[in-house]
Design a protein around this motif. Structure first.
Motif, PDB file in Angstrom:
ATOM      1  N   GLU A 204       0.838  -1.207   0.000  1.00 36.36           N
ATOM      2  CA  GLU A 204       0.000   0.000   0.000  1.00 36.36           C
ATOM      3  C   GLU A 204       0.872   1.256   0.000  1.00 36.36           C
ATOM      4  O   GLU A 204       0.655   2.192  -0.765  1.00 36.36           O
ATOM      5  CB  GLU A 204      -0.893   0.038   1.245  1.00 36.36           C
ATOM      6  CG  GLU A 204      -1.898  -1.095   1.358  1.00 36.36           C
ATOM      7  CD  GLU A 204      -2.596  -1.077   2.726  1.00 36.36           C
ATOM      8  OE1 GLU A 204      -2.596  -0.023   3.393  1.00 36.36           O
ATOM      9  OE2 GLU A 204      -3.128  -2.132   3.129  1.00 36.36           O
TER      10      GLU A 204
ATOM     11  N   ARG B 253      -5.694   0.633  -7.747  1.00 32.15           N
ATOM     12  CA  ARG B 253      -4.662   1.663  -7.675  1.00 32.15           C
ATOM     13  C   ARG B 253      -3.312   1.046  -7.298  1.00 32.15           C
ATOM     14  O   ARG B 253      -2.278   1.330  -7.885  1.00 32.15           O
ATOM     15  CB  ARG B 253      -5.072   2.713  -6.645  1.00 32.15           C
ATOM     16  CG  ARG B 253      -4.099   3.871  -6.507  1.00 32.15           C
ATOM     17  CD  ARG B 253      -4.687   4.990  -5.673  1.00 32.15           C
ATOM     18  NE  ARG B 253      -3.694   5.988  -5.340  1.00 32.15           N
ATOM     19  CZ  ARG B 253      -3.383   7.030  -6.105  1.00 32.15           C
ATOM     20  NH1 ARG B 253      -3.997   7.205  -7.252  1.00 32.15           N
ATOM     21  NH2 ARG B 253      -2.465   7.900  -5.723  1.00 32.15           N
ATOM     22  N   GLU B 254      -3.372   0.152  -6.309  1.00 31.83           N
ATOM     23  CA  GLU B 254      -2.164  -0.519  -5.845  1.00 31.83           C
ATOM     24  C   GLU B 254      -1.414  -1.239  -6.959  1.00 31.83           C
ATOM     25  O   GLU B 254      -0.243  -0.968  -7.215  1.00 31.83           O
ATOM     26  CB  GLU B 254      -2.561  -1.590  -4.823  1.00 31.83           C
ATOM     27  CG  GLU B 254      -2.199  -1.292  -3.420  1.00 31.83           C
ATOM     28  CD  GLU B 254      -2.691  -2.406  -2.518  1.00 31.83           C
ATOM     29  OE1 GLU B 254      -2.512  -3.584  -2.866  1.00 31.83           O
ATOM     30  OE2 GLU B 254      -3.264  -2.094  -1.465  1.00 31.83           O
TER      31      GLU B 254
ATOM     32  N   GLU C  84       1.647   4.083  -3.162  1.00 36.47           N
ATOM     33  CA  GLU C  84       1.264   5.487  -3.068  1.00 36.47           C
ATOM     34  C   GLU C  84       2.462   6.417  -3.199  1.00 36.47           C
ATOM     35  O   GLU C  84       2.428   7.403  -3.941  1.00 36.47           O
ATOM     36  CB  GLU C  84       0.565   5.724  -1.720  1.00 36.47           C
ATOM     37  CG  GLU C  84      -0.527   6.742  -1.769  1.00 36.47           C
ATOM     38  CD  GLU C  84      -1.513   6.475  -2.878  1.00 36.47           C
ATOM     39  OE1 GLU C  84      -1.812   7.421  -3.607  1.00 36.47           O
ATOM     40  OE2 GLU C  84      -1.983   5.324  -3.049  1.00 36.47           O
TER      41      GLU C  84
END
Lengths: 216, 216
Positions: free
Chosen positions: A29, A110-111, A33
DNA sequence: GCTAGTATTTATCAATTGATAAACAGGAGC
DNA sequence: GCTCCTGTTTATCAATTGATAAATACTAGC
């Protein structure tokens, strides 16, 4: 409940292994990001522990990153997809729809998207390996199955031009995920529809473009 | 030759401006390769100067990076493409072939592709702006021109589904560049052929998928 | 040739980086 | 209750980071 049955000396160690897994999963995670250039201190803060603790679980930052890659790249592919794509009891069109819906469900996060692109830009080996996987386990199979369904008994391997066309289709679908999760641009909400349209274009187009390949 | 004609007091200043441009242009090469997280010292080494000198030309690293973005994003689009895409004296199919060949000639470089993806992952504003440009100046135009060529006088704006299909086509072509310059995977050498096939699929497919849109 | 101003380098700062060693904490087993 | 083991933190290092100030090199204009 029932944690102390008999003597299970691995209990402690198992817990340690679980902790490791937890670290890796949260590191995914975090790096997704912030990018892999972000510091181990910030990662530690995100994990709620101190930075030196990381070095009890991983020899170095690079080793941790490699474990992140491994987990991300290896955990998503479902073995059953290999079966599905070649299941000739189902029409190819339906197989492809089902496959691409499931596949994009798995990778359109997204990851995954960000880790994939970060690692692609770094040029790490596992990224090239993955592109090879798409090539062999998805696209070449699709083209092969297409010929079989058109009546060919022992289909020749697809030409480079055909394979390229399959890549354009696949890339077009993939880019939907990029637009949604990397650029964060509005996309057509109905992902199934997008897949359906892309497959229609492709299957119709490839039949028209390579008619000879089907009858020999 | 002929450097000292008359009194050109701007000569010094021009030279300074040229130096700046040179720095930016080499910074593009550098950051494309190493990523924007790389240090100003390494950049300076690449430029063949010392690191503090950079701060004579740019207030901060971030300002330098912004100038890199500006240059990369703004310098590639050719105004004539706006004309070409709407030039109804040429069949749409030919327009699109010509446009995509020129467009991909401009952006399919290791430099451009990497800077584009790096900035996309950072989520900088200019990236989203560019995606908007593709949307309005390429895809919406194409869909509009398609309707005009099919006989519609005042075409309605394309539906979200149609636009998505155009994005899939565009994304498929774009992904060819990603595979070639980011993943560095072998691709079909004949780029024109790839474009031609992708356009055939798209134009044929969109005609079949949205026949009603053409006749009203 | 001299001078003034600009281009560039040297020296240096404080903050941040990955990594290590030593100190501490807390619970399982006796 | 004491001890030992392991999970965790505190303290710290050397290298690297972006950035600044002062010193030097260079060149145009007289």
């Amino acid at each position: 409940m029932d944690q102390q049955t008999k003597n299970t000396p691995r209990k402690k160690r198992l817990s340690s292994e679980e902790r490791r897994k937890e670290f890796i999963s949260k590191a995914i995670e975090f790096f997704a990001e912030e990018g892999f250039e972000s510091s181990t201190r910030e990662l530690a803060r995100y994990l709620g522990v101190t930075q030196p603790l990381l070095y009890r679980y991983f020899p170095s930052k690079d080793d941790l990153i490699k474990e992140v890659y491994q987990t991300v790249y290896l955990s998503r592919w479902q073995e059953e997809w290999d079966v599905l794509l070649c299941d000739r009891s189902i029409p190819l069109r339906a197989r492809l729809q089902e496959f691409y819906e499931a596949y994009t469900d798995a990778i359109f996060t997204r990851e995954w998207m960000r880790i994939f692109l970060f690692s692609g830009l770094k040029g790490v080996e596992i990224n090239r390996w993955y592109v090879g996987l798409v090539n062999e386990r998805i696209l070449n199979r699709i083209l092969n199955e297409f010929r079989v369904e058109a009546g060919q008994k022992n289909p020749k391997p697809p030409s480079a031009q055909e394979l390229e066309l399959a890549w354009v289709m696949h890339g077009g679908i993939f880019y939907y995920g990029v637009r949604k999760h990397i650029y964060e641009t509005p996309v057509l909400e109905d992902k199934s529809r997008m897949i359906s349209d892309a497959l229609d274009l492709f299957l119709k187009g490839i039949g028209d473009a390579f008619p000879t390949g089907l009858k020999e």
